[in-house]
Scaffold this active site. Structure first.
Site, PDB file in Angstrom:
ATOM      1  N   SER A 325       0.792  -1.231   0.000  1.00 43.32           N
ATOM      2  CA  SER A 325       0.000   0.000   0.000  1.00 43.32           C
ATOM      3  C   SER A 325       0.823   1.279   0.000  1.00 43.32           C
ATOM      4  CB  SER A 325      -0.956   0.005   1.186  1.00 43.32           C
ATOM      5  OG  SER A 325      -1.929  -1.013   1.032  1.00 43.32           O
ATOM      6  N   ASP A 362     -10.506  -6.788   0.168  1.00 44.09           N
ATOM      7  CA  ASP A 362      -9.921  -5.657   0.873  1.00 44.09           C
ATOM      8  C   ASP A 362      -9.266  -6.213   2.141  1.00 44.09           C
ATOM      9  OD1 ASP A 362     -10.453  -2.354   0.937  1.00 44.09           O
ATOM     10  OD2 ASP A 362      -9.910  -3.251   2.863  1.00 44.09           O
ATOM     11  N   HIS A 368     -14.921  -0.497   4.269  1.00 46.01           N
ATOM     12  CA  HIS A 368     -14.695   0.857   4.791  1.00 46.01           C
ATOM     13  C   HIS A 368     -15.899   1.764   4.599  1.00 46.01           C
ATOM     14  CE1 HIS A 368     -10.264   0.255   5.235  1.00 46.01           C
ATOM     15  NE2 HIS A 368     -10.438  -0.572   4.217  1.00 46.01           N
ATOM     16  N   CYS A 381      -7.821   1.850   1.826  1.00 43.90           N
ATOM     17  CA  CYS A 381      -8.898   1.055   1.252  1.00 43.90           C
ATOM     18  C   CYS A 381      -8.470   0.443  -0.087  1.00 43.90           C
ATOM     19  CB  CYS A 381     -10.144   1.919   1.063  1.00 43.90           C
ATOM     20  SG  CYS A 381     -11.498   1.055   0.249  1.00 43.90           S
TER      21      CYS A 381
END
Length: 624
Positions: A325, A362, A368, A381
């Site tokens: 991420s 996810d 989320h 997310c």
């Protein structure tokens, strides 16, 4: 009178013949001796003069002291220390060279194997040149040799400089090490003035700046007796010490980052965002460069090479990992620059995204909820970025990732840097002979799949974000000064490259990165520092698909199968001074492993900044 008989008169010619033959033989022998004398004195004069001189006159090498390496504040990181070296000139040894070396090894309590090999090889190549037998002799060994010196003709004991690293394994991958020049290196012509058995830079800064650090050897021309002992000095050429190198490293920050990473495998980098100077750079596991200064035995070298932990790998610049991420800001840049997303428009995240008949999960299985761009970065997310990546396409993603400096070497002044990988359909067709599948774009959008980066690339990426798109080259060598105080090199920090990202894009991304650390729902609370605003992003990079371990707690999964942990950041967000990136191999979630490490090094940086009363990224004296 007595008469001369006929028989007596016949003997005279016979005697004359014998005399003539004898004289002829004498003349021939004289001519032969004269010819041989002429051959020796004229034709072979040079050869025997050389043999005579070599037997009487020797050149004793005087190694140059290697230049000092310092940190940005003048702390010595690499120096030279006296080392007693025992050498031998093969031509002066006893006829049984093997027995002499074995006897000497037994006296000192050392393995004579390598010394014997060097003598047997060197005696045929250069019998009048000193060959190193043993180095780094201790006081007891010196005393033992001196009491029996006459038993070992041709040997000599001399103090010579040996490379010494006062902080041992600290900054080992950065500093590198020195080692004996190889035959291939000697023949390459790249090491001007180097001779067999010389020590050269083999790794790290020692290798990158060897031509400055090595200096120029000198020598003494001496007269020796029949046993090779010096009896007179005929001339001296003094050695020229190597130049001193000042680095950008702050040893206090270096030690703090190493302590924070601890026994974990991985890497970390801390950069000055304003110049690109590297303030600290760690690769783990490490090694002690002092061990290499002592000329490793072949057995020890093989042990190091076979070590499964790969201690010689500079993970900070050579290790390639999926960024997870921490790559999402790149996807955000690509999506905004291509107009693929409206940053204020919300998408619904229910914990997964169906695409191509498959569910892409996810990390937060419950989802989320309603998410815009800022919330997607703050809470990391995946579903939002799956959709952003799908709309942007792999061409858009790769274009802007490359524009931000990924997929190519940063240009740091260390040998062996990896370029990482930003995949494209053309790359996959060329390398894997397969088409690009749309689902692979979704994986790339969250820093998985084929995307690979190095820790130095991630630190430089977040420094680029802190500079709002301006790319600089990270560097370690600030300046080099010779023994006369003449500056031979100084880094020019002005060159830079623009990524051409629009200013309003950074207005969206930077506040979101601040939120990832400081908002209540941010994923990087461990890096939060009161009064010092940190902007950053966690990352959890999947190593292998763990179908058999789904739903299990991280501590229940074998360590070698756990995800890599990432965190990259810059601070203070309002006026950035430093950027950092850390990867912990198989460390699990970025929020629990890597983020606390970055938080610790940033706290140390701020502490030094407060105590010095200025920006700690700037040197205390002349320099960067």
């Amino acid at each position: 009178m007595p008469s001369i008989s006929k028989g007596g008169r016949g003997q005279i010619p016979l005697m004359e013949k014998k005399l003539a033959v004898t004289i002829g033989l004498v003349v021939l022998a004289f001519l032969f001796l004269l010819g041989d004398f002429w051959r020796l004195q004229v034709l072979l004069y040079g050869k025997y003069l050389n043999l005579s001189d070599n037997n009487r006159i020797r050149l004793v090498e005087m190694p140059a002291t290697r230049g000092i390496i310092r940190d940005r504040n003048g702390k010595i990181l690499a120096d030279s220390t006296p080392n007693y070296r025992l050498s031998v000139i093969p031509v002066d040894m006893d006829s049984d060279r093997k027995a002499e070396i074995m006897k000497l090894g037994n006296l000192l309590g050392r393995d004579p194997g390598d010394a014997l090999d060097r003598v047997l090889v060197g005696a045929g190549r250069a019998p009048y040149r000193a060959i190193i037998l043993f180095e780094n002799l201790h006081d007891r060994e010196v005393a033992l040799f001196e009491t029996r010196r006459d038993h070992f003709p041709g040997t000599s004991l001399k103090p010579v400089p040996r490379r010494f690293y006062p902080y041992s394994g600290t900054a080992s991958h950065l500093l590198g090490y020195v080692g004996e020049i190889s035959s291939t290196q000697l023949a390459s012509g790249k090491y001007r003035g180097a001779r067999r058995e010389d020590m050269i830079g083999k790794f790290g800064l020692e290798k990158a700046y060897d031509r400055y650090l090595r200096g120029r050897d000198g020598g003494r021309q001496v007269e020796v007796d029949a046993r090779g002992r010096e009896i007179n000095v005929l001339g001296i050429t003094e050695p020229v010490p190597g130049a001193d190198l000042t680095t950008t490293i702050d040893i206090r920050l270096q030690k703090e980052l190493e302590a924070a990473i601890g026994d974990n495998y991985g890497a970390g980098v801390l950069l000055n965002t304003r110049t690109g100077a590297v303030l600290a750079m760690v690769s783990r596991p490490g090694f002690d460069p002092n061990e290499f200064s002592l000329r490793l035995t072949r057995q020890r070298w093989e042990e190091i090479l076979k070590d499964s932990s790969h201690p010689l790998q500079t993970r900070a610049i050579r290790g390639v990992y999926p960024p997870g991420s921490t790559f999402k800001p790149v996807t955000a840049v690509a999506a905004l620059m291509t107009g693929s997303v409206d940053p204020d428009k919300e998408v619904t995240c229910k914990g997964g995204f169906y695409f191509g008949g498959r569910l892409y999960h996810d990390w937060k299985r419950r989802g989320h909820g309603e998410v815009n761009l800022k919330k997607a970065i703050v809470e990391s997310c995946d579903v939002y970025f799956y959709q952003a990546g799908e709309k942007t396409g792999i061409e858009g993603l790769s274009k802007w990732a490359l524009a931000l400096g990924l997929g190519r070497k940063t240009g740091i002044d260390l040998p062996g840097e990896s370029a990482g990988l930003i995949p494209t359909p053309q790359w996959k067709r060329s390398v894997r002979d397969a088409p690009w599948f749309p689902g692979e774009t979704l994986s790339a959008s969250i820093g998985q799949g084929y995307v690979l980066v190095t820790p130095i690339q991630m630190a430089n990426l977040y420094a680029t974000i802190a500079r709002r798109g301006v790319i600089k080259t990270p560097y370690l060598a600030d300046r080099i000064v010779n023994v006369d105080g003449e500056e031979l090199y100084r880094k020019d920090t002005s060159p830079s490259m623009d990524s051409h990202v629009a200013p309003d894009v950074w207005d969206r991304i930077i506040p979101a990165l601040v939120g990832a650390v400081n908002d209540p729902k941010g994923t990087a609370h461990a890096a939060r520092i009161p009064g010092f605003t940190v902007a950053g992003k966690t990352g959890t990079a999947q190593v292998v698909r763990l179908k058999d371990w789904e739903g299990r707690k991280p501590e229940e999964i074998p360590r070698e199968l756990r995800d890599h942990s990432w965190f990259a950041a810059f601070a203070p967000a309002e006026n950035p001074e430093v950027a950092a990136a850390v990867v912990v191999e198989h460390g699990g979630h970025g929020s629990s492993s890597a983020a606390p490490i970055v938080g610790r090094i940033l706290r140390k940086y701020r502490e030094l900044m407060i105590n010095s009363g200025s920006d700690a990224a700037e040197p205390s004296g002349k320099g960067t």
